[in-house]
Design a protein around this motif. Structure first.
Motif, PDB file in Angstrom:
ATOM      1  N   PHE A  93      61.270  21.186  33.242  1.00 26.10           N
ATOM      2  CA  PHE A  93      59.868  21.386  32.867  1.00 26.10           C
ATOM      3  C   PHE A  93      59.011  20.342  33.580  1.00 26.10           C
ATOM      4  O   PHE A  93      59.392  19.178  33.699  1.00 26.10           O
ATOM      5  N   LEU A  94      57.836  20.802  34.023  1.00 27.79           N
ATOM      6  CA  LEU A  94      56.892  19.907  34.687  1.00 27.79           C
ATOM      7  C   LEU A  94      55.494  20.246  34.198  1.00 27.79           C
ATOM      8  O   LEU A  94      55.053  21.396  34.309  1.00 27.79           O
ATOM      9  N   ASP A  95      54.793  19.264  33.629  1.00 31.34           N
ATOM     10  CA  ASP A  95      53.390  19.470  33.280  1.00 31.34           C
ATOM     11  C   ASP A  95      52.571  19.548  34.563  1.00 31.34           C
ATOM     12  O   ASP A  95      52.841  18.835  35.531  1.00 31.34           O
ATOM     13  N   ALA A  96      51.552  20.405  34.555  1.00 24.13           N
ATOM     14  CA  ALA A  96      50.799  20.686  35.775  1.00 24.13           C
ATOM     15  C   ALA A  96      50.046  19.483  36.316  1.00 24.13           C
ATOM     16  O   ALA A  96      49.618  19.491  37.467  1.00 24.13           O
ATOM     17  N   LEU A 118      53.674  14.519  38.571  1.00 21.10           N
ATOM     18  CA  LEU A 118      54.298  14.581  39.893  1.00 21.10           C
ATOM     19  C   LEU A 118      55.743  14.100  39.817  1.00 21.10           C
ATOM     20  O   LEU A 118      56.034  13.101  39.155  1.00 21.10           O
ATOM     21  N   TRP A 119      56.653  14.791  40.508  1.00 23.72           N
ATOM     22  CA  TRP A 119      58.059  14.416  40.543  1.00 23.72           C
ATOM     23  C   TRP A 119      58.395  13.562  41.759  1.00 23.72           C
ATOM     24  O   TRP A 119      57.796  13.721  42.830  1.00 23.72           O
ATOM     25  N   GLU A 120      59.404  12.701  41.603  1.00 21.11           N
ATOM     26  CA  GLU A 120      60.020  12.040  42.741  1.00 21.11           C
ATOM     27  C   GLU A 120      60.871  13.065  43.504  1.00 21.11           C
ATOM     28  O   GLU A 120      61.445  13.971  42.894  1.00 21.11           O
ATOM     29  N   PRO A 121      60.995  12.944  44.836  1.00 21.68           N
ATOM     30  CA  PRO A 121      61.670  13.980  45.626  1.00 21.68           C
ATOM     31  C   PRO A 121      63.134  14.222  45.253  1.00 21.68           C
ATOM     32  O   PRO A 121      63.638  15.332  45.417  1.00 21.68           O
ATOM     33  N   ASP A 122      63.829  13.190  44.771  1.00 22.05           N
ATOM     34  CA  ASP A 122      65.240  13.345  44.417  1.00 22.05           C
ATOM     35  C   ASP A 122      65.450  13.464  42.915  1.00 22.05           C
ATOM     36  O   ASP A 122      66.564  13.278  42.421  1.00 22.05           O
ATOM     37  N   LYS A 123      64.393  13.804  42.191  1.00 24.29           N
ATOM     38  CA  LYS A 123      64.450  13.840  40.729  1.00 24.29           C
ATOM     39  C   LYS A 123      65.567  14.750  40.235  1.00 24.29           C
ATOM     40  O   LYS A 123      66.444  14.336  39.462  1.00 24.29           O
ATOM     41  N   CYS A 154      69.030  15.887  30.311  1.00 27.65           N
ATOM     42  CA  CYS A 154      68.784  14.646  31.035  1.00 27.65           C
ATOM     43  C   CYS A 154      67.292  14.367  31.038  1.00 27.65           C
ATOM     44  O   CYS A 154      66.474  15.273  31.250  1.00 27.65           O
ATOM     45  N   LEU A 155      66.934  13.091  30.826  1.00 26.01           N
ATOM     46  CA  LEU A 155      65.544  12.659  30.770  1.00 26.01           C
ATOM     47  C   LEU A 155      65.372  11.376  31.573  1.00 26.01           C
ATOM     48  O   LEU A 155      66.329  10.854  32.140  1.00 26.01           O
ATOM     49  N   CYS A 170      68.046   9.023  33.655  1.00 17.04           N
ATOM     50  CA  CYS A 170      67.899   8.457  34.997  1.00 17.04           C
ATOM     51  C   CYS A 170      66.539   7.766  35.073  1.00 17.04           C
ATOM     52  O   CYS A 170      65.570   8.269  34.509  1.00 17.04           O
ATOM     53  N   PRO A 171      66.440   6.671  35.797  1.00 13.41           N
ATOM     54  CA  PRO A 171      65.148   5.975  35.885  1.00 13.41           C
ATOM     55  C   PRO A 171      64.208   6.613  36.904  1.00 13.41           C
ATOM     56  O   PRO A 171      64.640   7.301  37.834  1.00 13.41           O
ATOM     57  N   ASP A 172      62.903   6.397  36.716  1.00 17.03           N
ATOM     58  CA  ASP A 172      61.881   6.663  37.742  1.00 17.03           C
ATOM     59  C   ASP A 172      61.930   8.093  38.272  1.00 17.03           C
ATOM     60  O   ASP A 172      62.108   8.334  39.476  1.00 17.03           O
ATOM     61  N   LEU A 173      61.700   9.054  37.379  1.00 16.31           N
ATOM     62  CA  LEU A 173      61.775  10.457  37.777  1.00 16.31           C
ATOM     63  C   LEU A 173      60.427  11.092  38.073  1.00 16.31           C
ATOM     64  O   LEU A 173      60.342  12.008  38.898  1.00 16.31           O
ATOM     65  N   PHE A 174      59.364  10.645  37.387  1.00 16.14           N
ATOM     66  CA  PHE A 174      58.078  11.309  37.567  1.00 16.14           C
ATOM     67  C   PHE A 174      56.934  10.332  37.332  1.00 16.14           C
ATOM     68  O   PHE A 174      57.115   9.241  36.801  1.00 16.14           O
ATOM     69  N   THR A 175      55.743  10.779  37.742  1.00 17.08           N
ATOM     70  CA  THR A 175      54.522  10.004  37.553  1.00 17.08           C
ATOM     71  C   THR A 175      53.589  10.777  36.638  1.00 17.08           C
ATOM     72  O   THR A 175      53.278  11.954  36.908  1.00 17.08           O
ATOM     73  N   ARG A 176      53.163  10.162  35.560  1.00 16.15           N
ATOM     74  CA  ARG A 176      52.212  10.767  34.626  1.00 16.15           C
ATOM     75  C   ARG A 176      50.795  10.528  35.124  1.00 16.15           C
ATOM     76  O   ARG A 176      50.433   9.423  35.489  1.00 16.15           O
ATOM     77  N   ARG A 177      49.990  11.595  35.144  1.00 23.02           N
ATOM     78  CA  ARG A 177      48.588  11.465  35.545  1.00 23.02           C
ATOM     79  C   ARG A 177      47.702  11.897  34.377  1.00 23.02           C
ATOM     80  O   ARG A 177      47.790  13.032  33.912  1.00 23.02           O
ATOM     81  N   HIS A 178      46.879  10.992  33.893  1.00 24.80           N
ATOM     82  CA  HIS A 178      45.966  11.281  32.791  1.00 24.80           C
ATOM     83  C   HIS A 178      44.584  11.604  33.352  1.00 24.80           C
ATOM     84  O   HIS A 178      44.139  11.000  34.327  1.00 24.80           O
ATOM     85  N   HIS A 179      43.911  12.553  32.723  1.00 26.14           N
ATOM     86  CA  HIS A 179      42.544  12.875  33.122  1.00 26.14           C
ATOM     87  C   HIS A 179      41.792  13.398  31.911  1.00 26.14           C
ATOM     88  O   HIS A 179      42.381  13.762  30.886  1.00 26.14           O
TER      89      HIS A 179
END
Length: 256
Positions: free
Chosen positions: A64-67, A70-75, A91-92, A154-163
């Motif tokens: 699942f990915l919130d719109a 952003l994901w890391e390329p090897d997530k 896995c989280l 796993c560490p460092d999988l995605f970046t949360r963007r708030h708006h």
């Protein structure tokens, strides 16, 4: 290689379209094959949208990915490898953990941003998102899934963007929040056995938060009522301190 179905719930009401396109590009950039499932209508609730995505997915593994994230390329590659190594069904993002510590962190700790990290093995997990919750449905889902099939991180999988227009940015009235939080606690108590020891902590936190919110709104009678209940559940020093402050303000209007 394993193909992963990627479910993205999307509504222009909550996320600008350019952010969706950026999220989709991070899916296309993954180092494993993906099947993209964009659920266009989330106005009935995020749980409905994610469940619809689960039904439309054609692969064993679903992410699942919130719109607006952003994901890391090897997530996905790292998660699949970790799941293969451990044999678990979920896995989280995070550091290695036990099921008990995981449930604690999700239920009453700081583990709150989970959706865009979820990768689930649907052969081990049949859980669905609870449609009766407007918030916390993702937390309930991962606790149920972890209980059913185990969890790895796993560490460092995605970046949360708030708006400003995001669903998380929308407020919730106090009484609505109270009823929602009570329902969430009830569902967790029914479905997640490992959470049972932490129910007093959860309800102490809930009524402390309600009491503090009432105090800040100048509703000192309600503040004393909620904080008194928090202290009766568990006499945490913070709850006691906030209760004494609310009693003082109620007795001496204008106290500071």
């Amino acid at each position: 290689m394993v193909t992963v179905s990627v479910v993205i719930p999307y509504s222009p009401r909550y996320t600008p379209e350019p952010m969706l396109e950026e999220a989709k590009r991070t899916v296309a950039a993954q180092s494993v094959p993906t099947e993209l499932v964009v659920v266009d209508d989330v106005d009935t609730g995020p749980a409905d949208a994610r469940n619809a995505g689960l039904e439309r997915a054609s692969t064993r593994y679903v992410a699942f990915l919130d719109a607006d994230d952003l994901w890391e390329p090897d997530k996905l590659e790292r998660q699949l490898a970790r799941m293969d190594e451990t044999g678990v069904g979920l896995c989280l993002q995070g550091e290695p953990t036990t099921l008990d510590d995981f449930v604690y962190d999700v239920f009453v700790g700081e583990f709150s941003e989970v959706t865009s990290a979820i990768l689930v093995d649907t052969e081990q997990v049949s859980t669905r998102f609870e449609t009766g919750l407007q918030r916390g449905e993702d937390l309930l889902y991962v606790m149920e899934a972890a209980t059913a099939a185990g969890v790895c991180c796993c560490p460092d999988l995605f970046t949360r963007r708030h708006h400003e227009t995001s669903m998380m940015a929308s407020g919730m009235a106090l009484d609505e929040y109270r009823e929602h939080a009570k329902r969430f606690g009830h569902l967790v108590s029914e479905r997640v056995p490992a959470a049972q020891p932490y129910l007093p902590i959860y309800y102490n936190q809930l009524y402390t938060d309600l009491g503090v919110a009432c105090h800040e709104a100048g509703e000192y009678d309600r503040a004393v009522s909620y904080l008194g209940r928090a202290v009766r559940i568990s006499p945490h020093p913070y709850s006691v301190g906030f209760l004494l402050r609310a009693v003082l303000f109620r007795a001496l209007p204008g106290a500071s």
